[in-house]
Scaffold this motif. Structure first.
Motif, short mmCIF file in Angstrom:
data_model
loop_
_atom_site.label_atom_id
_atom_site.label_comp_id
_atom_site.label_asym_id
_atom_site.label_seq_id
_atom_site.Cartn_x
_atom_site.Cartn_y
_atom_site.Cartn_z
N SER A 92 3.37 -18.80 -17.85
CA SER A 92 4.74 -17.85 -18.09
C SER A 92 4.42 -17.29 -19.31
CB SER A 92 5.97 -18.62 -17.67
OG SER A 92 6.81 -17.67 -17.94
N GLN A 93 5.02 -16.10 -19.58
CA GLN A 93 5.26 -15.41 -20.94
C GLN A 93 6.58 -15.57 -21.53
OE1 GLN A 93 2.80 -14.31 -22.75
NE2 GLN A 93 1.09 -14.43 -21.19
N GLU A 94 7.47 -15.74 -20.27
CA GLU A 94 8.90 -15.90 -20.64
C GLU A 94 9.47 -16.92 -21.62
OE1 GLU A 94 11.72 -16.04 -17.12
OE2 GLU A 94 9.71 -15.82 -15.89
N LYS A 95 10.40 -16.76 -22.11
CA LYS A 95 10.90 -17.93 -23.16
C LYS A 95 11.24 -19.25 -22.58
CE LYS A 95 14.58 -16.21 -25.04
NZ LYS A 95 15.88 -15.56 -25.51
N SER A 96 10.54 -20.27 -23.24
CA SER A 96 10.79 -21.76 -22.47
C SER A 96 12.21 -21.83 -21.99
CB SER A 96 10.16 -22.42 -23.28
OG SER A 96 10.82 -22.50 -24.70
N SER A 97 13.08 -21.46 -22.92
CA SER A 97 14.62 -21.82 -22.68
C SER A 97 14.97 -21.45 -21.12
CB SER A 97 15.54 -21.65 -23.66
OG SER A 97 15.54 -20.32 -23.78
N ASP A 98 14.46 -20.27 -20.85
CA ASP A 98 14.75 -19.38 -19.47
C ASP A 98 13.84 -19.97 -18.45
OD1 ASP A 98 16.78 -17.91 -20.80
OD2 ASP A 98 15.13 -16.22 -21.08
N VAL A 99 12.63 -20.21 -18.69
CA VAL A 99 11.82 -20.38 -17.39
C VAL A 99 11.46 -21.93 -17.14
CG1 VAL A 99 9.59 -20.60 -18.89
CG2 VAL A 99 9.91 -19.80 -16.39
N ILE A 131 3.46 -20.05 -22.24
CA ILE A 131 3.62 -21.41 -21.71
C ILE A 131 2.85 -22.13 -20.60
CG2 ILE A 131 5.50 -23.06 -20.74
CD1 ILE A 131 7.45 -21.25 -21.92
N GLN A 132 2.10 -23.31 -20.73
CA GLN A 132 1.42 -23.73 -19.73
C GLN A 132 1.90 -25.22 -19.19
OE1 GLN A 132 -2.93 -23.55 -20.81
NE2 GLN A 132 -2.14 -22.69 -22.81
N VAL A 133 1.86 -25.09 -17.83
CA VAL A 133 2.17 -26.31 -17.36
C VAL A 133 0.95 -26.79 -16.20
CG1 VAL A 133 3.85 -27.55 -15.77
CG2 VAL A 133 4.70 -25.63 -17.32
N GLY A 134 0.83 -28.09 -16.40
CA GLY A 134 -0.39 -28.53 -15.68
C GLY A 134 0.19 -29.57 -14.78
N ILE A 135 -0.26 -29.74 -13.28
CA ILE A 135 0.11 -30.54 -12.35
C ILE A 135 -1.32 -31.35 -12.42
CG2 ILE A 135 0.59 -30.91 -10.17
CD1 ILE A 135 2.77 -29.23 -11.81
N TYR A 136 -1.12 -32.69 -12.73
CA TYR A 136 -2.14 -33.42 -12.54
C TYR A 136 -2.28 -34.91 -11.42
CZ TYR A 136 -3.97 -31.88 -17.00
OH TYR A 136 -4.21 -30.88 -17.99
N GLU A 137 -3.15 -34.93 -10.56
CA GLU A 137 -3.03 -35.87 -9.38
C GLU A 137 -4.26 -36.84 -9.89
OE1 GLU A 137 -2.90 -36.20 -4.80
OE2 GLU A 137 -3.95 -34.68 -5.52
#
Length: 153
Positions: free
Chosen positions: A32-39, A16-22
């Motif tokens: 994260s390699q974790e399950k999206s529902s958990d992380v 899963i990839q989360v990007g922070i944009y300014e």
């Protein structure tokens, strides 16, 4: 005063990839390699404590339908509860328009603006990658998952 940012989620495959944009520029990435529902609750809780979130963005498919559903329900809930606008674009924005695995030898492909399934004998090497600069014009306020894609059979 916290930085005002946009948050982009690509939860179609692992990681899963989360990007922070300014100011539309990528300033931080969380994977994260974790399950999206958990992380996802943990990641977004940390983000909301550190920043002021202006907009939420995500890839609404094609890809894992379960991952897309989890991402949509989570982000839609967050959008409503925190009054943060939610935007979506298709997954091809994050993989340079490469075919995306459907099932077996079937892949989702985007031709012009239409997404179809196509049988491919050789599996393409494809990965999702957050963009360095966010292009708002590629996203829509119609953020529901792309369920209307042709049947995979």
């Amino acid at each position: 005063m916290p930085k005002i940012i946009d948050v982009v989620l690509v939860a179609l495959s692992s990681p899963i990839q989360v990007g922070i944009y300014e100011d539309k520029k990528l300033i931080d990435t969380i994977e994260s390699q974790e399950k999206s529902s958990d992380v996802l609750p943990k990641i977004y809780d940390d983000i909301l404590k550190k920043y002021e979130v202006k907009n939420l963005f995500y890839a609404n498919g094609p890809g894992s339908f379960m991952a897309i559903k989890v991402a949509y329900i989570f982000l839609k809930s967050l959008s409503v509860l925190k009054n943060i606008p939610l935007f979506a674009t298709d997954a091809f924005y994050f993989n340079k328009n490469q075919p995306i695995k459907a099932i077996g030898k079937l892949y989702f492909v985007k031709i012009s603006s239409e997404i179809k399934t196509q049988k491919l004998e050789t599996a393409p090497n494809m990965e999702f990658k957050l963009r360095d600069v966010l292009d708002y014009s590629e996203f829509s306020t119609i953020a529901t998952p792309l369920y209307g894609i042709g049947a995979v059979g």
